[in-house]
Design a protein around this motif. Structure first.
Motif, PDB file in Angstrom:
ATOM      1  N   PRO A  60       0.953  -1.211  -0.309  1.00 19.44           N
ATOM      2  CA  PRO A  60      -0.070   0.265   0.286  1.00 19.44           C
ATOM      3  C   PRO A  60       0.954   0.750   0.132  1.00 19.44           C
ATOM      4  CG  PRO A  60      -0.176  -0.559   2.224  1.00 19.44           C
ATOM      5  CD  PRO A  60       1.055  -1.666   1.488  1.00 19.44           C
ATOM      6  N   ASP A  61       0.566   2.626  -0.412  1.00 24.22           N
ATOM      7  CA  ASP A  61       1.507   3.828  -0.343  1.00 24.22           C
ATOM      8  C   ASP A  61      -0.275   4.276   0.831  1.00 24.22           C
ATOM      9  OD1 ASP A  61       2.352   2.889  -2.646  1.00 24.22           O
ATOM     10  OD2 ASP A  61       0.975   4.572  -3.975  1.00 24.22           O
ATOM     11  N   PHE A  62       1.124   4.695   1.605  1.00 23.18           N
ATOM     12  CA  PHE A  62       0.158   5.447   2.706  1.00 23.18           C
ATOM     13  C   PHE A  62      -0.673   6.532   2.131  1.00 23.18           C
ATOM     14  CE2 PHE A  62       4.142   3.993   5.205  1.00 23.18           C
ATOM     15  CZ  PHE A  62       3.149   3.711   6.722  1.00 23.18           C
ATOM     16  N   ARG A  63      -1.925   7.858   3.236  1.00 25.90           N
ATOM     17  CA  ARG A  63      -2.414   8.636   2.309  1.00 25.90           C
ATOM     18  C   ARG A  63      -1.427   9.308   2.344  1.00 25.90           C
ATOM     19  NH1 ARG A  63      -7.280   9.674   5.762  1.00 25.90           N
ATOM     20  NH2 ARG A  63      -8.231   7.648   5.706  1.00 25.90           N
ATOM     21  N   GLY A  64      -1.641  10.355   1.707  1.00 23.85           N
ATOM     22  CA  GLY A  64       0.019  11.918   1.706  1.00 23.85           C
ATOM     23  C   GLY A  64       1.047  11.415   0.752  1.00 23.85           C
ATOM     24  N   HIS A  65       1.414   9.870  -0.254  1.00 19.73           N
ATOM     25  CA  HIS A  65       2.328   9.405  -0.552  1.00 19.73           C
ATOM     26  C   HIS A  65       1.802   8.906  -1.575  1.00 19.73           C
ATOM     27  CE1 HIS A  65       3.922   9.662   3.900  1.00 19.73           C
ATOM     28  NE2 HIS A  65       4.671   9.044   3.537  1.00 19.73           N
ATOM     29  N   PRO A  71      -4.995  15.061   0.558  1.00 22.16           N
ATOM     30  CA  PRO A  71      -5.759  15.975   0.820  1.00 22.16           C
ATOM     31  C   PRO A  71      -4.862  16.729   1.622  1.00 22.16           C
ATOM     32  CG  PRO A  71      -6.376  13.947   1.676  1.00 22.16           C
ATOM     33  CD  PRO A  71      -5.329  13.408   1.125  1.00 22.16           C
ATOM     34  N   HIS A  72      -5.434  17.914   1.518  1.00 25.65           N
ATOM     35  CA  HIS A  72      -4.542  19.383   2.316  1.00 25.65           C
ATOM     36  C   HIS A  72      -5.208  20.142   3.899  1.00 25.65           C
ATOM     37  CE1 HIS A  72      -1.466  20.771  -1.230  1.00 25.65           C
ATOM     38  NE2 HIS A  72      -1.724  19.493  -0.655  1.00 25.65           N
ATOM     39  N   ASP A  73      -6.300  19.050   3.725  1.00 25.75           N
ATOM     40  CA  ASP A  73      -7.252  19.477   5.412  1.00 25.75           C
ATOM     41  C   ASP A  73      -6.942  18.680   5.907  1.00 25.75           C
ATOM     42  OD1 ASP A  73      -9.140  19.595   6.545  1.00 25.75           O
ATOM     43  OD2 ASP A  73     -11.120  19.046   5.545  1.00 25.75           O
ATOM     44  N   PRO A  74      -6.285  19.396   7.195  1.00 25.83           N
ATOM     45  CA  PRO A  74      -6.017  18.766   8.697  1.00 25.83           C
ATOM     46  C   PRO A  74      -6.810  18.212   9.394  1.00 25.83           C
ATOM     47  CG  PRO A  74      -5.350  20.905   8.561  1.00 25.83           C
ATOM     48  CD  PRO A  74      -6.507  21.099   7.517  1.00 25.83           C
ATOM     49  N   VAL A 181       1.331  14.541   7.356  1.00 28.19           N
ATOM     50  CA  VAL A 181       1.177  12.667   7.780  1.00 28.19           C
ATOM     51  C   VAL A 181       1.862  13.077   9.375  1.00 28.19           C
ATOM     52  CG1 VAL A 181       1.949  10.750   6.741  1.00 28.19           C
ATOM     53  CG2 VAL A 181       1.063  11.808   5.677  1.00 28.19           C
ATOM     54  N   LEU A 182       3.213  13.813   9.683  1.00 25.57           N
ATOM     55  CA  LEU A 182       3.933  14.220  10.456  1.00 25.57           C
ATOM     56  C   LEU A 182       3.080  13.962  11.822  1.00 25.57           C
ATOM     57  CD1 LEU A 182       7.336  15.815   9.950  1.00 25.57           C
ATOM     58  CD2 LEU A 182       6.701  13.756  10.059  1.00 25.57           C
ATOM     59  N   ASP A 183       2.285  15.166  11.556  1.00 20.80           N
ATOM     60  CA  ASP A 183       1.244  15.635  12.740  1.00 20.80           C
ATOM     61  C   ASP A 183       0.688  14.497  13.662  1.00 20.80           C
ATOM     62  OD1 ASP A 183       2.930  17.877  12.546  1.00 20.80           O
ATOM     63  OD2 ASP A 183       0.832  19.014  11.127  1.00 20.80           O
ATOM     64  N   SER A 184       0.440  13.166  12.773  1.00 21.62           N
ATOM     65  CA  SER A 184      -1.159  12.446  12.312  1.00 21.62           C
ATOM     66  C   SER A 184      -0.255  11.411  14.167  1.00 21.62           C
ATOM     67  CB  SER A 184      -1.425  11.343  11.271  1.00 21.62           C
ATOM     68  OG  SER A 184      -0.029  11.048  10.971  1.00 21.62           O
ATOM     69  N   LEU A 185       1.280  11.297  13.225  1.00 25.38           N
ATOM     70  CA  LEU A 185       1.382  10.330  14.429  1.00 25.38           C
ATOM     71  C   LEU A 185       1.666  10.579  15.650  1.00 25.38           C
ATOM     72  CD1 LEU A 185       5.220   9.853  12.495  1.00 25.38           C
ATOM     73  CD2 LEU A 185       2.890   9.093  11.715  1.00 25.38           C
ATOM     74  N   VAL A 186       1.181   9.340  16.807  1.00 24.00           N
ATOM     75  CA  VAL A 186       1.544   8.971  17.790  1.00 24.00           C
ATOM     76  C   VAL A 186       2.423   8.623  18.715  1.00 24.00           C
ATOM     77  CG1 VAL A 186      -0.984   9.072  17.477  1.00 24.00           C
ATOM     78  CG2 VAL A 186      -0.634   7.002  17.929  1.00 24.00           C
ATOM     79  N   ALA A 187       2.950   8.450  20.275  1.00 25.30           N
ATOM     80  CA  ALA A 187       3.270   6.946  20.669  1.00 25.30           C
ATOM     81  C   ALA A 187       2.823   6.096  21.077  1.00 25.30           C
ATOM     82  CB  ALA A 187       4.079   8.650  21.808  1.00 25.30           C
ATOM     83  N   THR A 188       3.946   5.837  21.533  1.00 19.74           N
ATOM     84  CA  THR A 188       3.284   4.271  21.185  1.00 19.74           C
ATOM     85  C   THR A 188       4.442   3.668  22.891  1.00 19.74           C
ATOM     86  OG1 THR A 188       3.337   3.250  19.482  1.00 19.74           O
ATOM     87  CG2 THR A 188       3.097   1.816  21.741  1.00 19.74           C
TER      88      THR A 188
END
Length: 255
Positions: A60-65, A71-74, A181-188
């Motif tokens: 798969p291709d990630f969204r934004g890739h 999309p540009h909408d947050p 995409v960077l802003d969507s990342l969360v910590a585990t």
């Protein structure tokens, strides 16, 4: 052997996402790195070798890739959306008995999917370390380069940001989408990692200094095997040793 056809599916929020397939047999989903696409595994990684071994390799291709929507909408990039999309793909394809792997950002997404209920028989976490997995997206080189590209700001020639910007542009990246995409990342947290029951191969390049905590990551995963292969973060993916250790792990060998 490769299949250049792009297949499409709708994410849970309706965003159109893309994937490719190569080979026939046991399903193996492989997730790519930041700014790349599923073709990273075909053009530079061992996808073709694994397909020849009897795997249906799903890329798969990630969204934004890549060929997925950008999309540009947050609102299109809620927290953990890459894991959402990966889980949706597995559901759309009706995968039950399958394996799952990822490189760099893809490895981080694999761990998020495992924490959130994905149950592959085996998992591959490559080019990733505990330090990044435990943190939110850093304000590092990629973010600075993307911000400059998005704003049209000058970038110092010869800098790390200039090199990153070169590759982002060369790969056809969309700076505004990639920042989201960077802003969507969360910590585990470590506690969640310790609850992952899937047999996991943690593999990293012996000169991948940015992910030197890969061994520490393996140490907190209950059923992990750790190995180093020759190369830095970029070249490790392309080497024959990387393909060899993955093939051995998937075949249930000791390496």
């Amino acid at each position: 052997m490769s299949d250049s056809r792009v297949h499409r599916f709708a994410a849970r929020d309706g965003v159109e996402l893309a994937f490719r397939e190569t080979g026939h047999g046991r399903p193996l989903v492989l997730l790519h790195g930041f700014t790349a696409s599923g073709r990273q595994w075909l053009d530079h990684g061992p996808a073709a070798v694994l397909a020849a071994d009897g795997y249906r390799v799903i890329l798969p291709d990630f969204r934004g890739h890549g060929d997925s929507a950008r999309p540009h909408d947050p609102a299109s990039y809620p927290p953990d959306v890459l894991a959402d999309d990966g889980l949706t793909l597995i559901d759309r394809l009706g995968l039950d008995d399958y394996d799952l792997g990822g490189y760099s950002l893809g490895a981080r997404a694999v761990l998020r999917m495992l924490v959130r209920g994905a149950r592959p028989a085996r998992a591959i976490v490559a080019g990733q370390g505990l330090a990044a997995v435990r943190s939110m997206a850093a304000n590092g080189t990629n973010r600075r380069a993307l911000t400059a590209l998005a704003n049209g700001d000058a970038i110092e020639p010869g800098s790390a940001e200039a090199e990153a910007a070169h590759w982002i542009t060369h790969l056809g990246g969309d700076p505004r989408a990639l920042l989201q995409v960077l802003d969507s990342l969360v910590a585990t947290p470590v506690g969640a990692l310790r609850r992952i029951e899937t047999a996991t191969l943690v593999v990293v390049g012996d000169r991948d200094h940015d992910h030197a905590s890969a061994e520490a990551l393996a140490a907190v995963l209950p059923r992990a095997r750790f190995t180093r292969v020759p190369g830095d973060h970029w070249s490790a993916l392309t080497g024959p040793e990387f393909a060899r250790v993955i093939r051995a792990f998937l075949a249930g060998q000791s390496g």
